[in-house]
Design a protein around this motif. Structure first.
Motif, mmCIF file in Angstrom:
data_model
loop_
_atom_site.group_PDB
_atom_site.id
_atom_site.type_symbol
_atom_site.label_atom_id
_atom_site.label_comp_id
_atom_site.label_asym_id
_atom_site.label_seq_id
_atom_site.Cartn_x
_atom_site.Cartn_y
_atom_site.Cartn_z
ATOM 1 N N TRP A 11 -12.829 -11.782 3.017
ATOM 2 C CA TRP A 11 -11.698 -11.242 3.771
ATOM 3 C C TRP A 11 -11.382 -12.099 5.005
ATOM 4 C CZ3 TRP A 11 -8.540 -6.834 3.069
ATOM 5 C CH2 TRP A 11 -8.765 -6.145 1.862
ATOM 6 N N GLU A 12 -12.375 -12.815 5.520
ATOM 7 C CA GLU A 12 -12.094 -13.738 6.624
ATOM 8 C C GLU A 12 -11.171 -14.868 6.145
ATOM 9 O OE1 GLU A 12 -12.704 -13.726 9.814
ATOM 10 O OE2 GLU A 12 -13.800 -11.824 9.812
ATOM 11 N N GLY A 59 -6.977 -15.818 7.095
ATOM 12 C CA GLY A 59 -6.408 -17.120 7.425
ATOM 13 C C GLY A 59 -5.184 -17.458 6.589
ATOM 14 N N GLU A 60 -5.093 -16.919 5.381
ATOM 15 C CA GLU A 60 -3.946 -17.156 4.510
ATOM 16 C C GLU A 60 -2.865 -16.087 4.679
ATOM 17 O OE1 GLU A 60 -5.624 -17.231 0.658
ATOM 18 O OE2 GLU A 60 -6.828 -19.051 0.989
ATOM 19 N N SER A 61 -3.101 -15.158 5.655
ATOM 20 C CA SER A 61 -2.153 -14.068 5.926
ATOM 21 C C SER A 61 -1.953 -13.176 4.716
ATOM 22 C CB SER A 61 -0.807 -14.616 6.400
ATOM 23 O OG SER A 61 -0.954 -15.367 7.581
ATOM 24 N N ALA A 62 -3.047 -13.082 3.864
ATOM 25 C CA ALA A 62 -2.952 -12.241 2.674
ATOM 26 C C ALA A 62 -3.348 -10.800 2.994
ATOM 27 C CB ALA A 62 -3.847 -12.781 1.560
ATOM 28 N N VAL A 63 -4.160 -10.615 3.994
ATOM 29 C CA VAL A 63 -4.580 -9.273 4.422
ATOM 30 C C VAL A 63 -4.414 -9.190 5.917
ATOM 31 C CG1 VAL A 63 -6.181 -8.952 2.483
ATOM 32 C CG2 VAL A 63 -6.991 -10.003 4.619
ATOM 33 N N SER A 64 -4.470 -7.976 6.403
ATOM 34 C CA SER A 64 -4.313 -7.788 7.850
ATOM 35 C C SER A 64 -5.654 -8.029 8.574
ATOM 36 C CB SER A 64 -3.819 -6.370 8.147
ATOM 37 O OG SER A 64 -4.805 -5.413 7.764
ATOM 38 N N GLN A 65 -5.542 -8.277 9.839
ATOM 39 C CA GLN A 65 -6.744 -8.473 10.657
ATOM 40 C C GLN A 65 -7.582 -7.211 10.729
ATOM 41 O OE1 GLN A 65 -7.644 -11.461 12.113
ATOM 42 N NE2 GLN A 65 -9.597 -10.373 12.524
ATOM 43 N N GLN A 66 -6.913 -6.041 10.696
ATOM 44 C CA GLN A 66 -7.626 -4.767 10.750
ATOM 45 C C GLN A 66 -8.548 -4.618 9.542
ATOM 46 O OE1 GLN A 66 -7.736 -2.418 13.061
ATOM 47 N NE2 GLN A 66 -9.101 -1.087 11.847
ATOM 48 N N GLU A 67 -8.050 -4.971 8.378
ATOM 49 C CA GLU A 67 -8.858 -4.854 7.161
ATOM 50 C C GLU A 67 -10.052 -5.822 7.205
ATOM 51 O OE1 GLU A 67 -5.706 -3.522 3.748
ATOM 52 O OE2 GLU A 67 -5.661 -5.606 4.448
ATOM 53 N N ALA A 68 -9.832 -7.015 7.748
ATOM 54 C CA ALA A 68 -10.930 -7.977 7.865
ATOM 55 C C ALA A 68 -11.982 -7.477 8.841
ATOM 56 C CB ALA A 68 -10.385 -9.332 8.316
ATOM 57 N N ASP A 69 -11.565 -6.837 9.961
ATOM 58 C CA ASP A 69 -12.528 -6.294 10.918
ATOM 59 C C ASP A 69 -13.335 -5.162 10.311
ATOM 60 O OD1 ASP A 69 -11.624 -8.095 12.769
ATOM 61 O OD2 ASP A 69 -10.297 -6.676 13.788
ATOM 62 N N GLU A 70 -12.726 -4.357 9.458
ATOM 63 C CA GLU A 70 -13.450 -3.263 8.805
ATOM 64 C C GLU A 70 -14.540 -3.819 7.883
ATOM 65 O OE1 GLU A 70 -10.519 -0.941 6.834
ATOM 66 O OE2 GLU A 70 -9.768 -0.004 8.678
ATOM 67 N N LYS A 71 -14.227 -4.893 7.156
ATOM 68 C CA LYS A 71 -15.224 -5.488 6.266
ATOM 69 C C LYS A 71 -16.381 -6.099 7.084
ATOM 70 C CE LYS A 71 -12.934 -4.420 2.610
ATOM 71 N NZ LYS A 71 -13.435 -3.336 1.737
#
Length: 392
Positions: free
Chosen positions: A143-144, A148-160
């Motif tokens: 998810w990190e 970087g590819e703007s495929a997911v939101s930063q919020q979702e990456a922080d949750e993972k």
């Protein structure tokens, strides 16, 4: 025939005879008066003597300087009760009382199948936690990259990323539980804490062992008796003469003819409020195994006492008077008059009493004074032979 003339006495001869008779009467009168006066004086002296009571007196004696005999108790240099750290049933014991053991030597083993099963379950839980942590780590990395590819939101990456941290903590918890159970498994082996001798065994094969119950009887007691501690309580009045390095002699009842040497290593440096004494510890080298811990000893301390003229004074115990003012003694002064002096007893030696004050070295103390004796009474002091007639 004419009558013969009568004899005549001359006046001079008559006067001489009168003088002689007068002198004789005077001598008789003086002798009688003197005799009566002497008898009266003797009667008066006897009457006065009978009114003055005779008392036996003696000087106070000096106590022995630097020597003190006290009871003591021997203890092992190190003594440890051994308990079980894991619950179970005793599989077997391998040493008994009187056995010399080394540090780490096996004393007994405990059969603890429940702990074994808990360890198996803990290992399984650790494996599960490790797998979940690894999956969370891979997911967090993926998810990190997607962020970087703007495929997911930063919020979702922080949750993972937070899920990965939680999974790693759970893995650490499971690992700690496994280590705890492994330690408990190791505690099934009961070992000696140090080199010494087993002095007690209070368990047998098949007995249930409760872990960590300090109120229960220890399974074993191990004592290091290569050196012994000797504890003595020194009275407060003599505590100032105790310091590390001084030597002492002591005996034990089972070896009355043998005198042992010990050395003072430390003291409590405080007086116990209940006993009025200071606890002193001595060290004895028992490498030969001559003495046993727990034994009673009679200790003679060689203290560095005060100067000779400062040693405490002692009087016979029969010299005491018990008055409303307190414990006292009767003293006789140079004028043969009694002085009642209040005293304080420091130590009781049975026939003698050591005083903390109230009496001087030059005083005459009345031995076995009558209860009727009072301050100011005139007495006849019977002193020891060779003693002066007056106090010095």
């Amino acid at each position: 025939m004419p009558d013969a003339p009568l004899p005549t006495t001359s006046p001079k001869r008559l006067r001489r005879a009168a003088y002689v008779i007068t002198a004789v009467l005077a001598v008789v009168l003086v002798a009688g008066t003197t005799t009566r006066l002497m008898a009266r004086q003797a009667l008066r002296t006897a009457t006065n003597d009978s009114a003055v009571q005779s008392v036996s007196v003696a000087r106070p004696s000096r106590g022995e300087a630097g020597t003190l005999v006290l009871p003591g108790r021997l203890q092992a240099w190190a003594e440890a009760p051994v308990y079980a750290r894991t619950s179970g049933y005793l599989r077997g014991w391998y040493v008994d009382i009187g056995t010399a053991v080394k540090a780490g030597q096996l004393l007994a083993e405990v059969d603890a199948p429940e702990v074994d099963q808990q360890l198996v379950a803990a290992n399984a839980a650790l494996a599960t936690a490790q797998a979940q942590r690894d999956l969370a780590a891979v997911t967090s990395e993926r998810w990190e990259r997607l962020v970087g590819e703007s495929a997911v939101s930063q919020q979702e990456a922080d949750e993972k990323r937070g899920d990965f941290a939680a999974r790693e903590a759970m893995r650490n918890e499971a690992q700690a539980n496994v280590q705890r159970l492994r330690a408990l498994t190791g505690f099934r082996r009961i070992v000696a804490p140090f080199d010494g001798v087993v002095t007690s065994r209070a368990t047998d094969v098949g007995a249930f062992i409760a872990a960590g119950d300090g109120r229960a009887t220890p399974l074993f007691t191990v004592a290091d008796i290569r050196k012994l501690r000797l504890y003595v309580s020194v009275p407060q009045s003599l505590a100032a003469g105790v310091r590390p390095g001084l030597t002492a002699r002591f005996t034990v009842p089972e070896q009355p003819d043998q005198v042992f040497q010990a050395r003072i290593v430390r003291s409590a440096d405080a007086v116990d409020a209940q006993t009025g004494a200071m606890l002193v510890q001595l060290e004895f080298d028992n490498s030969a195994g001559q003495l046993k811990p727990g034994a009673y000893a009679q200790v003679t301390l060689d203290l560095q006492g005060p100067a000779t003229d400062s040693r405490p004074l002692r009087v016979p115990s029969n010299a005491l008077l018990f008055r409303k003012e307190g414990t006292a003694v009767a003293l006789v002064g140079p004028d043969n008059r009694v002085r009642i002096r209040t005293v304080r007893i420091a130590r009781d030696f049975g026939t003698d009493l050591e005083l903390a004050g109230g009496v001087g070295a030059g005083d005459w103390v009345v031995n076995s004074p009558p209860d009727s004796i009072a301050d100011g009474d005139v007495v006849r002091a019977v002193r020891p032979k060779g003693a002066p007639n007056a106090a010095s």
